[in-house]
Write a protein that holds these residues in place. Sequence first.
Motif, mmCIF file in Angstrom:
data_model
loop_
_atom_site.group_PDB
_atom_site.id
_atom_site.type_symbol
_atom_site.label_atom_id
_atom_site.label_comp_id
_atom_site.label_asym_id
_atom_site.label_seq_id
_atom_site.Cartn_x
_atom_site.Cartn_y
_atom_site.Cartn_z
ATOM 1 N N TYR A 18 0.842 -1.191 0.000
ATOM 2 C CA TYR A 18 0.000 0.000 0.000
ATOM 3 C C TYR A 18 0.879 1.244 0.000
ATOM 4 C CZ TYR A 18 -3.346 -3.472 1.560
ATOM 5 O OH TYR A 18 -4.121 -4.597 1.655
ATOM 6 N N TYR B 73 3.534 0.391 2.885
ATOM 7 C CA TYR B 73 3.320 -0.661 3.867
ATOM 8 C C TYR B 73 3.117 -2.002 3.173
ATOM 9 C CZ TYR B 73 2.470 3.079 7.224
ATOM 10 O OH TYR B 73 2.599 4.184 8.030
ATOM 11 N N LEU C 226 -4.034 -13.097 15.105
ATOM 12 C CA LEU C 226 -3.978 -11.802 14.429
ATOM 13 C C LEU C 226 -3.895 -12.069 12.940
ATOM 14 C CD1 LEU C 226 -3.864 -8.757 14.813
ATOM 15 C CD2 LEU C 226 -1.368 -8.934 14.828
ATOM 16 N N PHE D 201 0.526 -6.014 9.246
ATOM 17 C CA PHE D 201 1.170 -4.958 8.459
ATOM 18 C C PHE D 201 2.629 -4.834 8.865
ATOM 19 C CE2 PHE D 201 -2.265 -2.985 6.201
ATOM 20 C CZ PHE D 201 -3.394 -3.126 6.992
ATOM 21 N N GLY E 246 5.895 -2.269 9.438
ATOM 22 C CA GLY E 246 5.940 -0.992 10.130
ATOM 23 C C GLY E 246 5.933 0.224 9.223
ATOM 24 N N ASP F 241 -13.616 -4.190 7.222
ATOM 25 C CA ASP F 241 -12.679 -4.108 8.326
ATOM 26 C C ASP F 241 -12.482 -2.678 8.797
ATOM 27 O OD1 ASP F 241 -10.369 -6.853 8.095
ATOM 28 O OD2 ASP F 241 -12.328 -6.688 7.110
ATOM 29 N N ILE G 221 -9.314 -0.344 10.529
ATOM 30 C CA ILE G 221 -7.867 -0.256 10.704
ATOM 31 C C ILE G 221 -7.584 1.117 11.275
ATOM 32 C CG2 ILE G 221 -5.659 -0.163 9.440
ATOM 33 C CD1 ILE G 221 -7.263 -2.004 7.315
ATOM 34 N N GLN H 37 -4.526 4.120 12.798
ATOM 35 C CA GLN H 37 -3.138 4.571 12.650
ATOM 36 C C GLN H 37 -2.875 5.670 13.674
ATOM 37 O OE1 GLN H 37 -2.194 6.326 8.788
ATOM 38 N NE2 GLN H 37 -0.157 5.411 8.902
ATOM 39 N N GLU I 27 2.575 6.927 13.216
ATOM 40 C CA GLU I 27 2.909 5.509 13.323
ATOM 41 C C GLU I 27 2.296 4.699 12.177
ATOM 42 O OE1 GLU I 27 2.838 5.680 18.211
ATOM 43 O OE2 GLU I 27 2.360 3.796 17.184
ATOM 44 N N GLY I 28 2.435 3.388 12.282
ATOM 45 C CA GLY I 28 1.968 2.504 11.230
ATOM 46 C C GLY I 28 0.523 2.084 11.402
ATOM 47 N N LEU I 29 0.119 1.142 10.577
ATOM 48 C CA LEU I 29 -1.265 0.681 10.524
ATOM 49 C C LEU I 29 -1.487 -0.483 11.482
ATOM 50 C CD1 LEU I 29 -1.487 0.709 6.636
ATOM 51 C CD2 LEU I 29 -2.525 2.382 8.187
ATOM 52 N N TRP J 49 -4.526 -3.286 12.521
ATOM 53 C CA TRP J 49 -5.822 -3.879 12.195
ATOM 54 C C TRP J 49 -6.660 -4.008 13.463
ATOM 55 C CZ3 TRP J 49 -7.574 -9.138 13.240
ATOM 56 C CH2 TRP J 49 -8.759 -9.470 12.573
ATOM 57 N N ASN K 127 -8.980 -8.016 16.612
ATOM 58 C CA ASN K 127 -7.593 -8.076 17.046
ATOM 59 C C ASN K 127 -7.579 -8.489 18.521
ATOM 60 O OD1 ASN K 127 -5.026 -7.344 18.130
ATOM 61 N ND2 ASN K 127 -4.743 -5.870 16.472
ATOM 62 N N PRO K 128 -6.854 -9.541 18.856
ATOM 63 C CA PRO K 128 -6.862 -10.003 20.258
ATOM 64 C C PRO K 128 -6.504 -8.916 21.264
ATOM 65 C CG PRO K 128 -5.820 -11.628 18.843
ATOM 66 C CD PRO K 128 -6.054 -10.412 17.992
ATOM 67 N N PHE L 140 -9.703 4.015 9.855
ATOM 68 C CA PHE L 140 -10.135 3.756 8.485
ATOM 69 C C PHE L 140 -11.073 2.545 8.438
ATOM 70 C CE2 PHE L 140 -7.148 6.524 6.360
ATOM 71 C CZ PHE L 140 -5.991 6.501 7.132
ATOM 72 N N PHE M 276 -6.809 -5.305 1.095
ATOM 73 C CA PHE M 276 -7.780 -4.225 1.193
ATOM 74 C C PHE M 276 -7.761 -3.410 -0.094
ATOM 75 C CE2 PHE M 276 -8.630 -5.176 5.507
ATOM 76 C CZ PHE M 276 -7.432 -5.608 6.046
ATOM 77 N N TRP N 26 -10.736 1.894 0.569
ATOM 78 C CA TRP N 26 -10.611 2.447 1.908
ATOM 79 C C TRP N 26 -11.515 3.668 2.055
ATOM 80 C CZ3 TRP N 26 -6.373 1.142 5.469
ATOM 81 C CH2 TRP N 26 -5.559 0.100 5.001
ATOM 82 N N GLY N 27 -11.975 3.905 3.275
ATOM 83 C CA GLY N 27 -12.635 5.147 3.588
ATOM 84 C C GLY N 27 -11.617 6.273 3.675
ATOM 85 N N GLN N 28 -12.113 7.484 3.836
ATOM 86 C CA GLN N 28 -11.235 8.654 3.807
ATOM 87 C C GLN N 28 -10.448 8.826 5.103
ATOM 88 O OE1 GLN N 28 -14.400 8.766 4.648
ATOM 89 N NE2 GLN N 28 -14.946 10.625 5.800
#
Lengths: 109, 121
Positions: free
Chosen positions: A35, A86, A96, A100, A102, B37, B39, B41, B45-47, B49, B62-63, B96, B108, B111-113
Motif C-alpha cells: 500500500y 506498507y 492476528l 502490516f 511498520g 474491516d 484499521i 493509525q 505511526e503505522g497501521l 488492524w 484483534n486479540p 479507516f 484491502f 478504503w474510507g477517507q
Amino acid sequence: SYVLTQPPSVSAAPGQTARITCGGHNLEFKSVHWYQQKPGQAPVLVVYDNTDRPSGIPERFSGSNSGNTATLTISRVEAGDEAGYYCQVWDSTSDLHVVFGGGTKLTVL
Amino acid sequence: QLQLLQSGPGLVRPSETLSLTCTVSGGSISSSPYYWDWIRQPPGEGLEWIGTIYYTGNAYYNPSLKSRVTMSRDMSESQISLKLGSVTAADTGVYFCARRHASATDYFDFWGQGSLVTVSS
C-alpha cells in the motif's frame, strides 16, 4: 503472531529505481500486498498477491517475493511517489489475521 | 465506483466510547467475496488492524483490542459501525474502514477517507 519488518526509510533520485523490502519468516509462502499512503490520505493498494497491480496503478510499480524477503520496486521514480509504503499479509494461522509491516518512508531526492 | 464514507465524532473523552460509521455506496456490503474491516493509525505511526465483520454479522477482532471492540452492520443502511470502549489517549489516531477482498490471501482494495479521533478531556 507473524512479524513483517521494513526499513524506516528509503531514498531515490527522480528517474532512478527505488526498492522497498519487507522481511518475514518463510515469507515466500505467503502472498504479500503493498500500500502507498501519502500524508493525510488513506492507503492505496499498489500491488497485491506479490506481483499483481490493481487497475490504474502504473507499470512502474512491481513486486516480488522470494525466501524471507518481498520487494516493492518503483522504477523511474517521480516526485509524486514520495509517500509511506506498507506491506501486508494475511495470516490465518494466528489470532492476528491481518499483519502490516511498520512502513517505509520513500523520499525522492 | 465503490465509495466508503466515514462519519463520527472527532473528540472522545477518556473512558468513554468511540463510535464511527462507514457508509458504503456503489456496492453492496453483502457481496462476496468481500468483508469489511476497521484499521487505525496512531499519529506518526503505522497501521494496526482492529477487526472485521462478515456479511453474516459475525465479527472477529484483534486479540489486543477484543475486550473493548464491537463491530456491527446495518444492511438496510449499507453501514458498518465500530465501537471502542474505555478509550485512553493511546486510542488517538486516524481510523479507516476498508473493504477486504477475501481470497485466502486477503487484501484491502477500497478504503474510507479516514477519521481523526482524539481522546482528550
